[in-house]
Write a protein that holds these residues in place. Structure first.
Motif, PDB file in Angstrom:
ATOM      1  N   TRP A  91       0.277  -1.160   0.075  1.00 19.25           N
ATOM      2  CA  TRP A  91      -0.106  -0.029  -0.097  1.00 19.25           C
ATOM      3  C   TRP A  91       0.754   1.544   0.248  1.00 19.25           C
ATOM      4  O   TRP A  91       0.211   2.032  -0.182  1.00 19.25           O
ATOM      5  CB  TRP A  91      -0.605  -0.181   1.167  1.00 19.25           C
ATOM      6  CG  TRP A  91      -2.123  -1.314   0.915  1.00 19.25           C
ATOM      7  CD1 TRP A  91      -2.738  -2.139   1.572  1.00 19.25           C
ATOM      8  CD2 TRP A  91      -3.017  -0.886  -0.156  1.00 19.25           C
ATOM      9  NE1 TRP A  91      -3.962  -3.233   1.225  1.00 19.25           N
ATOM     10  CE2 TRP A  91      -4.061  -2.098   0.428  1.00 19.25           C
ATOM     11  CE3 TRP A  91      -3.880   0.440  -0.995  1.00 19.25           C
ATOM     12  CZ2 TRP A  91      -5.275  -1.877  -0.410  1.00 19.25           C
ATOM     13  CZ3 TRP A  91      -5.097  -0.081  -2.142  1.00 19.25           C
ATOM     14  CH2 TRP A  91      -6.238  -0.759  -1.360  1.00 19.25           C
ATOM     15  N   ALA A  92       1.563   1.207   0.292  1.00 19.82           N
ATOM     16  CA  ALA A  92       3.052   2.508   1.425  1.00 19.82           C
ATOM     17  C   ALA A  92       3.171   2.593  -0.619  1.00 19.82           C
ATOM     18  O   ALA A  92       3.456   3.637  -1.417  1.00 19.82           O
ATOM     19  CB  ALA A  92       3.912   1.841   1.726  1.00 19.82           C
ATOM     20  N   LEU A  93       3.828   1.991  -1.798  1.00 20.92           N
ATOM     21  CA  LEU A  93       4.376   2.192  -3.494  1.00 20.92           C
ATOM     22  C   LEU A  93       3.001   2.355  -3.733  1.00 20.92           C
ATOM     23  O   LEU A  93       3.062   3.106  -4.543  1.00 20.92           O
ATOM     24  CB  LEU A  93       4.532   0.830  -3.872  1.00 20.92           C
ATOM     25  CG  LEU A  93       5.841   0.432  -3.347  1.00 20.92           C
ATOM     26  CD1 LEU A  93       6.124  -1.406  -3.981  1.00 20.92           C
ATOM     27  CD2 LEU A  93       6.748   0.678  -4.858  1.00 20.92           C
ATOM     28  N   ILE A  94       2.002   2.187  -3.829  1.00 21.35           N
ATOM     29  CA  ILE A  94       0.563   2.464  -3.987  1.00 21.35           C
ATOM     30  C   ILE A  94       0.233   4.242  -3.673  1.00 21.35           C
ATOM     31  O   ILE A  94       0.551   4.884  -4.273  1.00 21.35           O
ATOM     32  CB  ILE A  94      -1.459   2.111  -3.870  1.00 21.35           C
ATOM     33  CG1 ILE A  94      -0.235   0.815  -4.449  1.00 21.35           C
ATOM     34  CG2 ILE A  94      -1.920   2.883  -4.435  1.00 21.35           C
ATOM     35  CD1 ILE A  94      -2.017  -0.515  -4.402  1.00 21.35           C
ATOM     36  N   GLY A  95       0.295   4.239  -2.364  1.00 14.27           N
ATOM     37  CA  GLY A  95       0.370   5.920  -1.637  1.00 14.27           C
ATOM     38  C   GLY A  95       0.826   6.820  -2.268  1.00 14.27           C
ATOM     39  O   GLY A  95       1.173   8.009  -2.790  1.00 14.27           O
ATOM     40  N   ASP A  96       2.379   6.420  -2.665  1.00 16.81           N
ATOM     41  CA  ASP A  96       3.547   7.223  -2.836  1.00 16.81           C
ATOM     42  C   ASP A  96       3.612   7.829  -4.292  1.00 16.81           C
ATOM     43  O   ASP A  96       3.562   8.766  -5.002  1.00 16.81           O
ATOM     44  CB  ASP A  96       4.882   7.023  -2.515  1.00 16.81           C
ATOM     45  CG  ASP A  96       5.674   6.443  -1.129  1.00 16.81           C
ATOM     46  OD1 ASP A  96       4.769   6.630  -0.313  1.00 16.81           O
ATOM     47  OD2 ASP A  96       5.963   5.143  -0.755  1.00 16.81           O
ATOM     48  N   ARG A 142      -0.123   9.918  -4.413  1.00  8.34           N
ATOM     49  CA  ARG A 142       0.362  11.354  -4.062  1.00  8.34           C
ATOM     50  C   ARG A 142       1.082  12.215  -4.999  1.00  8.34           C
ATOM     51  O   ARG A 142       0.611  13.480  -4.631  1.00  8.34           O
ATOM     52  CB  ARG A 142       1.008  11.651  -2.827  1.00  8.34           C
ATOM     53  CG  ARG A 142       0.787  11.257  -1.325  1.00  8.34           C
ATOM     54  CD  ARG A 142       1.118  11.377  -0.546  1.00  8.34           C
ATOM     55  NE  ARG A 142       2.070  10.044   0.083  1.00  8.34           N
ATOM     56  CZ  ARG A 142       1.552   8.987   1.141  1.00  8.34           C
ATOM     57  NH1 ARG A 142       0.900   8.645   0.379  1.00  8.34           N
ATOM     58  NH2 ARG A 142       2.756   8.209   0.560  1.00  8.34           N
ATOM     59  N   GLU A 143       1.938  11.619  -6.020  1.00 10.18           N
ATOM     60  CA  GLU A 143       2.623  12.805  -6.764  1.00 10.18           C
ATOM     61  C   GLU A 143       0.859  13.175  -7.764  1.00 10.18           C
ATOM     62  O   GLU A 143       1.486  14.028  -8.230  1.00 10.18           O
ATOM     63  CB  GLU A 143       3.135  11.594  -7.673  1.00 10.18           C
ATOM     64  CG  GLU A 143       4.973  11.137  -6.773  1.00 10.18           C
ATOM     65  CD  GLU A 143       5.869  10.523  -7.590  1.00 10.18           C
ATOM     66  OE1 GLU A 143       5.747  10.927  -8.743  1.00 10.18           O
ATOM     67  OE2 GLU A 143       6.450   9.458  -7.119  1.00 10.18           O
ATOM     68  N   GLY A 144      -0.079  12.729  -7.533  1.00  5.83           N
ATOM     69  CA  GLY A 144      -0.559  13.103  -8.127  1.00  5.83           C
ATOM     70  C   GLY A 144      -1.227  12.500  -9.850  1.00  5.83           C
ATOM     71  O   GLY A 144      -0.082  12.103  -9.944  1.00  5.83           O
ATOM     72  N   GLY A 145      -2.198  13.111 -10.805  1.00  8.25           N
ATOM     73  CA  GLY A 145      -2.519  12.927 -12.343  1.00  8.25           C
ATOM     74  C   GLY A 145      -3.548  11.232 -12.681  1.00  8.25           C
ATOM     75  O   GLY A 145      -3.693  11.373 -11.380  1.00  8.25           O
ATOM     76  N   THR A 146      -3.284  11.259 -13.049  1.00 15.09           N
ATOM     77  CA  THR A 146      -4.101   9.726 -12.765  1.00 15.09           C
ATOM     78  C   THR A 146      -4.141   8.106 -12.505  1.00 15.09           C
ATOM     79  O   THR A 146      -2.898   8.276 -12.546  1.00 15.09           O
ATOM     80  CB  THR A 146      -4.403   9.491 -14.680  1.00 15.09           C
ATOM     81  OG1 THR A 146      -3.723   9.123 -14.740  1.00 15.09           O
ATOM     82  CG2 THR A 146      -5.260  10.911 -15.599  1.00 15.09           C
ATOM     83  N   PRO A 147      -4.684   7.629 -12.250  1.00 14.10           N
ATOM     84  CA  PRO A 147      -4.402   5.994 -11.599  1.00 14.10           C
ATOM     85  C   PRO A 147      -3.727   5.718 -12.645  1.00 14.10           C
ATOM     86  O   PRO A 147      -2.608   4.739 -12.550  1.00 14.10           O
ATOM     87  CB  PRO A 147      -6.405   5.395 -11.921  1.00 14.10           C
ATOM     88  CG  PRO A 147      -6.891   6.486 -11.825  1.00 14.10           C
ATOM     89  CD  PRO A 147      -6.550   7.626 -12.827  1.00 14.10           C
ATOM     90  N   ASP A 148      -3.473   5.670 -14.165  1.00 14.35           N
ATOM     91  CA  ASP A 148      -3.024   5.331 -14.671  1.00 14.35           C
ATOM     92  C   ASP A 148      -1.066   5.504 -14.935  1.00 14.35           C
ATOM     93  O   ASP A 148      -0.548   5.349 -14.873  1.00 14.35           O
ATOM     94  CB  ASP A 148      -2.731   5.060 -16.375  1.00 14.35           C
ATOM     95  CG  ASP A 148      -4.476   4.548 -16.364  1.00 14.35           C
ATOM     96  OD1 ASP A 148      -5.138   3.377 -16.012  1.00 14.35           O
ATOM     97  OD2 ASP A 148      -4.863   4.071 -17.829  1.00 14.35           O
ATOM     98  N   THR A 149      -1.542   6.771 -14.494  1.00 17.34           N
ATOM     99  CA  THR A 149       0.347   7.620 -14.322  1.00 17.34           C
ATOM    100  C   THR A 149       0.708   7.336 -12.978  1.00 17.34           C
ATOM    101  O   THR A 149       1.696   6.731 -12.913  1.00 17.34           O
ATOM    102  CB  THR A 149      -0.407   9.197 -14.147  1.00 17.34           C
ATOM    103  OG1 THR A 149      -0.972   9.486 -15.018  1.00 17.34           O
ATOM    104  CG2 THR A 149       1.154   9.764 -14.079  1.00 17.34           C
ATOM    105  N   MET A 183      -8.009   0.386  -6.431  1.00 22.55           N
ATOM    106  CA  MET A 183      -6.352   0.638  -5.342  1.00 22.55           C
ATOM    107  C   MET A 183      -5.695   1.666  -5.809  1.00 22.55           C
ATOM    108  O   MET A 183      -5.146   2.141  -4.533  1.00 22.55           O
ATOM    109  CB  MET A 183      -6.135  -0.378  -5.787  1.00 22.55           C
ATOM    110  CG  MET A 183      -5.864  -2.034  -5.529  1.00 22.55           C
ATOM    111  SD  MET A 183      -4.885  -3.281  -6.437  1.00 22.55           S
ATOM    112  CE  MET A 183      -5.857  -3.745  -7.086  1.00 22.55           C
ATOM    113  N   ALA A 184      -5.907   2.159  -6.613  1.00 21.25           N
ATOM    114  CA  ALA A 184      -5.255   3.877  -7.135  1.00 21.25           C
ATOM    115  C   ALA A 184      -4.894   4.596  -5.945  1.00 21.25           C
ATOM    116  O   ALA A 184      -5.030   5.945  -5.978  1.00 21.25           O
ATOM    117  CB  ALA A 184      -5.546   4.360  -8.745  1.00 21.25           C
TER     118      ALA A 184
END
Length: 176
Positions: A7-12, A15-22, A82-83
């Motif tokens: 979950w930390a990888l996903i959260g990090d 947090r940088e913004g953009g779309t879920p695909d980004t 998830m994103a």
């Protein structure tokens, strides 16, 4: 890889913004720098998360939000979810009507945008290919619930009963 790291990888990335695909691209890039066992571990955590979230009411909520939903569409919806992060994901799995709190869901109610991210579902495969030059090892197929347990997602009264906040967001205006 443990659940907190997953979950930390996903959260990090989110947090940088953009779309879920980004975010998925960022996760894949970060994973590709790790050893193959960690990448496989990420995939296994994601499969457990997806298995645990294959709930009839969450499927019904995805059906409402996206104006219909196939099995593949539900997978993509959960990739998108998830994103949104661990907290939003867990809350939605436990109480699908909580999706009404998410800004993207509110926006989709107005724009008709379909919420999904197939790319989130493929981050481990992409990272493994980049890191090793090989495909991700095959895992057993995800379990699917019996569709006989599904209720009629087109039953407006049942939708309003189960998801009052989502139903209010996605109800058609009078005269439509």
């Amino acid at each position: 890889m443990n659940t907190s790291e997953f979950w930390a990888l996903i959260g990090d990335a989110a947090r940088e913004g953009g779309t879920p695909d980004t975010a998925a691209e960022r996760i894949a890039a970060a994973l590709a720098k790790r050893d193959a066992d960690e990448i496989v571990g990420f995939e296994r955590h994601m499969r457990r998360v997806l298995d645990a979230s294959y709930k009839v009411d969450l499927f019904g909520a995805a059906y409402l939000v996206n104006g219909g939903c196939s099995d593949e569409g539900f997978d993509a919806f959960r990739g998108w979810l998830m994103a949104q992060g661990r907290e939003a994901f867990a809350r939605a799995v436990g109480q699908p009507d909580s999706l009404a709190e998410l800004p993207a869901v509110k926006r989709a109610a107005v724009t008709g945008e379909e919420l999904g991210s197939e790319r989130m579902l493929a981050v481990a495969a992409q990272a493994h290919r980049e890191a090793t030059g090989e495909d991700l090892p095959e895992e057993p197929a995800a379990k699917r619930p019996n569709t006989d347990d599904f209720w009629d997602f087109d039953d407006e009264d049942e939708v309003r009963r189960r998801f009052p906040r989502l139903a209010a967001l996605f109800s058609e205006a009078p005269g439509e």
